[in-house]
Design a protein around this motif. Structure first.
Motif, short mmCIF file in Angstrom:
data_model
loop_
_atom_site.label_atom_id
_atom_site.label_comp_id
_atom_site.label_asym_id
_atom_site.label_seq_id
_atom_site.Cartn_x
_atom_site.Cartn_y
_atom_site.Cartn_z
N GLU A 179 13.16 -11.07 -3.16
CA GLU A 179 12.18 -11.73 -4.03
C GLU A 179 10.83 -11.80 -3.35
O GLU A 179 9.79 -11.56 -3.95
N GLU A 180 10.88 -12.16 -2.07
CA GLU A 180 9.61 -12.30 -1.34
C GLU A 180 8.91 -10.95 -1.22
O GLU A 180 7.69 -10.86 -1.37
N ARG A 192 7.28 -10.24 -4.43
CA ARG A 192 6.09 -11.08 -4.60
C ARG A 192 4.91 -10.51 -3.80
O ARG A 192 3.78 -10.49 -4.26
N ASN A 193 5.22 -10.03 -2.58
CA ASN A 193 4.15 -9.47 -1.76
C ASN A 193 3.59 -8.19 -2.36
O ASN A 193 2.40 -7.91 -2.25
N LYS A 232 3.44 -7.37 -5.47
CA LYS A 232 2.88 -7.50 -6.81
C LYS A 232 1.35 -7.38 -6.83
O LYS A 232 0.80 -6.69 -7.68
N HIS A 233 0.71 -8.05 -5.89
CA HIS A 233 -0.75 -8.06 -5.97
C HIS A 233 -1.41 -7.23 -4.89
O HIS A 233 -2.56 -7.41 -4.58
N ARG A 234 -0.64 -6.34 -4.27
CA ARG A 234 -1.27 -5.52 -3.24
C ARG A 234 -1.02 -4.06 -3.53
O ARG A 234 -0.01 -3.49 -3.10
N PRO A 235 -1.92 -3.46 -4.27
CA PRO A 235 -1.71 -2.06 -4.70
C PRO A 235 -1.50 -1.12 -3.51
O PRO A 235 -0.66 -0.24 -3.58
N LYS A 236 -2.24 -1.35 -2.42
CA LYS A 236 -2.12 -0.45 -1.27
C LYS A 236 -0.71 -0.51 -0.68
O LYS A 236 -0.11 0.50 -0.36
#
Lengths: 493, 492, 274
Positions: free
Chosen positions: A439-440, A443-444, A446-450
């Protein structure tokens, strides 16, 4: 009212005056480096040594003073490494045990080139530490010390029971067998169990202990490419189960209740060390720094060292606290001198002498001062074991770029706490831990395209590996990022 | 008022405000606004810092939805609520302390005072002599001397000395006392362990002497008492509803609180005939009173009449039941526990004990807090006429308190509870940081600690901001709720 | 009212007992601080030998600048208190004695900020401190703490309770607003000012997280960080740790004992009306 205010202002002025007068006046001609590290008294000694070393090696100002000086920055460091680092105000030298975590933030200076020219590259330390010191094939630090966790045995306790001290290597069955025999013999004719085989690995000792067990079953906390947790594949649950079994069934370790009933008996707060000395623990799990306390005693007991037990693949976790240079530092070149000091004879001899972990530079593992310290014949024969472990079977910790190491530690610890407190069954706890890490990671990502892009690439690699595994092909090391599998596949063939 | 005057006043007011408002805008309003805006972005220190300049983009409500759907958040929210269960207890403690302190403590006459001082000195002398004779430890003699000293101070100076001693734990609370308590709770050598272990040893011997099975039978007594406290609580509120002391809403709240333990009994209890019988009886009782509530004639009263009393009765009944359930469970398990000798827990590092340990310390620090001082002030302002009238009516002490004193204290209680709730919701960081590090297994992580963990340890600032604002929203709603009912509560 | 003698004795006994129980941790702390290290873990509270030198040791241990930390804590708390009382009472006057258009709304905003966890303000504030170049400086600890919503709220409550007629009378005599504030209202809110003084002083004396984040040099530490530092570097030596804690608690107890009469009055006046 007026008088009061004037009085207050007067007091403030006096205070400020005192502060200004006592401000350690800084000689601007010699720059100061701040070293962010732990509050350990030996650090002050090391600073002095560095000073002497600078002068010896002619790193001096025209007047003959050392070219740089170091000050410690210690209080509450865990809270501020991150926030200081990203804001440009961290110390010039930072001690880190998780370089990748901080280099993800981009706050460390690449020292690959300097390492070669100043003599602190990877060849000057243990090769197995490479994953801990490198990030994307660049070196970012050099070890202040190196730790291998082992079981330190009080041979005298065993001798009293007419047992031989445990062997250097043992598998889980031997460990259990010797342990049961020890506990039985030692607690004979006692109303309640007072002697235990070993202290229960807990807190930060838990991680190397469990990692060694998991790895010894040919598994790891993560898959080959570090994209997914593999805590649910059985080894972790088995390790948790063994840990519980050794407490509740075999009584090798004390339960938390039993540990706390060692109440008022010992001096020094009934602490681990005095329990070890008085024979309540046949051995304790710790690193070489246990000797710091032992050497203070008038008559230190005879000690020997055994590796952590294994299922079938022998291994040992090597950890390090490495000094790194802060990217925002104004004196990076001078800071690099400090790293080269860490690889020097002066520093390593000090580490050998004060017994604080293994020296950073394996060159000094073969000296007589290390193996047979003159004043401490009781330790002869013990030092070879961690030295051999570090050179032969050690593997760095498994960390993943997709989740912070502290989260992994937290999850693993929680799982053990749940099992020990009977909140979950081992298998259940392992599954929950696996899920928590997954899950973590999601979550990480999700918002870091790179990060996601890199993850997809790694995931692709993982699929490749999985296919090869199915076909029974040999997996090339270049595909693997998990340090454990690199060594495991290599040794297995 | 003329326009001109108004304008002048505005300028004047702002002039007085200016030093404060300047600092306040820079150090509070701006950061607040900033964090509110950032709660809707993907702001993360590991991606956006002076060495890494990835663009920040808006994720709108993603942080909030991730938060509300994460198990962690709810777990830590529950922890926070659990810690807040200590609030009523500490309020009750403060009230008791205030009542005691408010009694006449000075001796009625000089003569009596002198007699008492001489008497206590004499008794101390005798005790010390006997203890020395019995070779008692120095510490017990020392403690009894301190006891006498405090007593004499009290006799001479009235409540001041007691008040100071009561207030000191609250006043000094900080890193220093947290470290002190960490040492007190040390499972190996802390004084708490040193003190309790011999006691537990004796208890073990006693239980072995009686036989653990026989002790086990006490569980029936505990279960019966649990049933009695439930039905007594329900009976009381029903009676009060009949006598128009409670409104429908208040009745519902009290009913809910008293019924809550039954829910957990059904949820937790093991499958055996005894607990099945208990469950059936409890549920039957609940239904009986529920039905009789509809049967009694219910003249119209405002919905939230008597809510203060209702909450108290409900809470007391609930607490009593929970304690009795706990005892019942304990007695049930005594044979299993007695397999190994009793020993003290690892206070701060045991999953189940960490929270109670911290709460106990909190209780120590809050008996003599500002709450006590507020109650003291309120008690000294009580109208003596009402008290006397009650005395003439021949009311018992308890009746006097319940019907006369307590309603007059309502505004203070209201104020105290609001403040305590606000503090409780956003507290717990310092204690956990210095004493337990939020562990074991997250048992002492409150929402405030969670904010720290996300913001300072992981660097996910947007997420940490989102937690803060959710917390703000909850506190705001709770305060509104308190305000709505509290105002009625004061008017009573 | 009739007063029975036994009731009065009983009350005193109960109160004494509770006081003693509440003080037990402190008694243990002081006794332990006097023990030699070997006896620290023993069940016996009473030290076999009284090692008063423990107190000297904490001031003379190398790298533990205890005296300096002491000074830092007191100095910073003093400065913050001074500034906060001034800014708060000025603002409170603006909020309570002058009527103007946006007054109550702005005040409500002040109140609302007290409901947001203060922890979240720290990161933006830290960036502000960097911009202002105040990292690792005393000013960086003093300035942000000098403006508080709580202080303003507390003193406003006091000022609200002073009858309007006071300022009106003064205004008729030709006093301007400043004179009304300085000569009439401020002296009348003395209990409130003292209450705020004590709260602010204690709050900053105990302040813990902000100094940890802000300070780098060991000689600038305040006592709470110093104690944590002490605990992490010499925490085994419980006797010395207890001596350090005792020393750090003493100023707080002194402040309370000296000012308690005013504090009690202040809290009671401020709280009941608030």
């Amino acid at each position: 009212m007026n008088k009061l205010i004037i009085f207050c202002i007067f007091m403030i002025l006096m205070g400020s005056l005192y502060i200004i007068l006592t401000e350690p006046h800084s000689d601007d001609s010699i720059p100061t480096l701040y070293w962010v590290t732990d509050a350990n008294p030996t650090r002050y000694q090391q600073i002095e040594l560095f000073h002497d070393w600078l002068i010896q090696n002619k790193h001096t100002t025209p007047e003959g003073n050392a070219i740089v000086r170091i000050k410690l920055e210690t209080g509450g460091i865990d809270n501020k490494k991150l926030i200081h680092g990203v804001s440009g105000v961290a110390g010039d030298l930072i001690d880190l045990s998780d370089i990748d975590q901080y280099q993800k933030l981009g706050i460390l200076e690449d020292v690959t080139e300097q390492g070669k020219s100043l003599g602190f590259d990877i060849h000057q330390t243990f090769p197995s530490l490479k994953p801990s010191l490198y990030f994307n094939d660049k070196q970012y630090g050099y070890p202040c010390n190196v730790s291998i966790h082992s079981c330190w045995v009080n041979s005298e306790t065993f001798a009293k029971l007419e047992m031989e001290a445990p062997p250097e290597k043992w598998d889980v069955e031997t460990f259990e067998k010797i342990g049961k025999e020890f506990v039985l013999k030692a607690n004979k004719e006692k109303e309640r169990q007072e002697v235990f085989f070993m202290n229960k690995p807990s807190d930060w000792l838990l991680i190397p202990w469990l990692t060694t067990l998991i790895r010894s079953m040919g598994q790891s906390t993560f898959n080959e490419t570090l994209t997914d947790s593999t805590l649910d594949q059985g080894a972790f649950a088995e390790a948790l189960r063994l840990n519980l079994k050794w407490v509740e069934e075999d009584h090798l370790f004390p339960s938390s209740a039993e540990a706390s009933s060692f109440n008022s008996e010992g001096g020094f707060g009934g602490s681990l060390m005095s329990l070890f000395l008085e024979g309540n623990y046949g051995m304790i799990t710790t690193g070489r720094w246990v000797l710091v306390r032992l050497r203070d005693l008038e008559e230190p007991p005879r000690v020997s060292v055994s590796r952590y037990p294994f299922k079938y693949f022998e291994n040992s976790v090597v950890m390090t606290r490495a000094a790194c240079i802060y990217k925002g530092s104004k004196h990076k070149k001078l800071a690099a001198l400090f790293l080269s000091f860490l690889a020097s004879q002066t520093y390593n001899e000090q580490i050998v002498q004060c017994a604080d972990a293994l020296p950073s530079n394996p060159k000094y593992l073969h000296s007589n001062e290390f193996l047979k310290p003159i004043h401490f014949p009781n330790e002869w024969g013990a030092h070879e074991v961690p030295a051999r472990s570090a050179q032969e079977i050690s593997i760095a910790e498994t960390k993943s770029p997709y989740i912070s190491y502290s989260s992994i530690v937290k999850v693993i610890r929680e799982a053990d706490e749940k099992v020990q407190n009977h909140i979950s069954e081992p298998v259940e706890a392992a599954k929950e831990a696996n899920l928590a890490i997954r899950e973590e990671i999601q979550r990480n990502l999700k918002h870091r395209p790179k990060l996601k892009k890199q993850f997809d690439k790694d995931k692709f690699r993982q699929n490749q590996i999985n296919r090869m595994k199915e076909n029974g092909e040999k997996i090339p090391t270049s595909l693997i990022s998990n340090p454990f599998y690199k060594k495991y596949y290599n040794d297995k063939k | 008022m003329t326009k001109n005057k108004e304008f002048k006043n505005t300028l004047l007011g702002l002039a007085f405000l200016s030093p404060n408002i300047l600092g306040f805008s820079i150090f509070t309003i701006f950061p607040l606004g900033f964090s509110l805006v950032m709660a809707f972005s993907n702001w993360d220190l590991s991606q956006h810092n002076i060495f890494h300049s990835n663009p920040i983009h808006w994720v709108f409500f993603d942080n909030f939805s991730a938060l509300l759907s994460s198990n962690e958040f709810w777990k830590f929210f529950k922890n926070t609520l659990f810690f807040m269960l200590g609030i009523p207890v500490s309020i009750a403690g403060s009230l008791m302390a205030a009542i005691l302190l408010n009694q006449d403590l000075k001796a009625p006459s000089k003569k009596i005072r002198n007699q008492l001082i001489l008497g206590s000195l004499l008794i101390l002398g005798i005790i010390v002599t006997i203890m020395t004779g019995l070779k008692a430890s120095v510490i017990s003699i020392f403690l009894s001397s301190i006891f006498t000293l405090i007593l004499m101070g009290g006799l001479l100076g009235g409540s001041t000395l007691y008040r100071t001693l009561f207030y000191t734990p609250h006043f000094t609370a900080g890193v220093a006392t947290f470290i002190l308590w960490k040492k007190l709770y040390n499972p190996q050598s802390g004084p708490l362990t040193n003190f309790l272990q011999p006691v537990l040893d004796h208890v073990s011997i006693f239980i072995e002497f009686v036989g653990s099975e026989n002790i086990g039978f006490l569980k029936y007594a505990a279960a019966t008492l649990c049933f009695l406290s439930l039905s007594y609580g329900l009976k009381t509120i029903l009676k009060m509803r009949k006598e128009l002391e409670l409104g429908n809403g208040s009745f519902a709240i009290a009913y809910f609180l008293s019924a809550l333990p039954s829910y957990f009994i059904v949820k937790w209890s093991p499958d055996n005939p005894v607990s099945a019988v208990l469950q059936i009886i409890l549920i039957g009782t609940l239904f009986y009173y529920f039905a009789s509530f509809f049967k009694v004639s219910k003249p119209k009263t405002p919905i939230d009449d008597g809510i203060g009393k209702a909450i108290w009765i409900g809470f007391i009944s609930m607490t009593a039941q929970f304690i009795l359930i706990g005892l019942c469970n304990l007695f049930q398990n005594i044979p299993a526990i007695m397999q190994s000798p009793l020993s003290t827990p690892n206070w701060l590092t045991d999953y189940n004990w960490a929270k109670p340990s911290l709460m106990f310390m909190g209780f120590w620090a809050s008996i003599g807090s500002n709450q006590m001082l507020l109650y003291l002030a309120a008690l000294s302002n009580l109208s003596p006429e009402l008290q006397e009238a009650a005395e003439i009516d021949g009311a018992s002490k308890f009746q006097k308190f319940w019907n006369v004193t307590w309603p007059q204290l309502a505004p203070v209680t209201f104020f105290i509870s609001i403040m305590a709730v606000i503090q409780g919701m956003q507290g717990g960081f310092e204690v956990a940081k210095t004493m337990t590090g939020g562990g074991p297994a997250g048992a002492t992580t409150t929402l405030e600690y969670y904010i720290y963990d996300e913001g300072f340890a992981s660097g996910r600032l947007a997420y940490a901001s989102a937690i803060s604002w959710v917390l703000f929203a909850m506190i705001f709603l709770l305060t509104l709720f308190n305000w709505r009912f509290g105002n009625r509560f004061i008017d009573e | 009212m009739k007063r029975s003698k036994s009731q009065f004795v009983l009350n005193n006994l109960v109160l004494t007992l509770i006081s003693l129980l509440l003080c037990l941790p402190f008694i243990w702390m002081i006794l332990t601080s006097l023990k030699p290290l070997e006896d620290v873990g023993k069940a016996e509270w009473w030290p076999k030998i009284f090692l008063w030198s423990n107190y000297k040791t904490i001031f003379t241990t190398e790298h533990i600048h205890y005296g300096r930390w002491y000074f830092n804590s007191l100095f910073i708390a003093f400065c913050v208190t001074f500034l906060q009382v001034i800014t708060s009472s000025l603002a409170a006057f603006g909020f309570s004695r002058i009527k103007w258009k946006w007054r109550d709304r702005i005040f409500l905003l002040y109140l609302a900020t007290m409901m947001v966890p203060a922890l979240i303000l720290m990161i933006p504030n830290f960036q502000i401190m960097i911009e202002m170049g105040l990292i690792d400086s005393y000013l960086g600890l003093i300035i942000p703490a000098s403006f508080s919503a709580f202080g303003t709220f507390l003193i406003r409550q006091f000022m609200m309770s002073i009858p309007k007629s006071f300022d009106e009378a003064a205004e008729i005599d030709g006093a301007n607003s400043w004179q009304v504030f300085w000569q009439i209202i401020l002296p009348l809110s003395r209990p409130g000012l003292i209450t705020l003084t004590i709260f602010t002083f204690m709050g900053n004396y105990n302040s813990f997280f902000w100094p940890i984040v802000m300070l780098k040099s060991e000689h600038k530490y305040t006592l709470p960080i110093g104690l944590l530092f002490f605990e992490s570097s010499q925490g085994q030596q419980t006797n010395l740790l207890m001596a350090a804690i005792t020393m750090s608690v003493i100023p707080m107890i002194l402040v309370f004992v000296c000012l308690q009469k005013h504090l009690v009055k202040g809290i009671q006046l401020g709280g009941v009306k608030g």
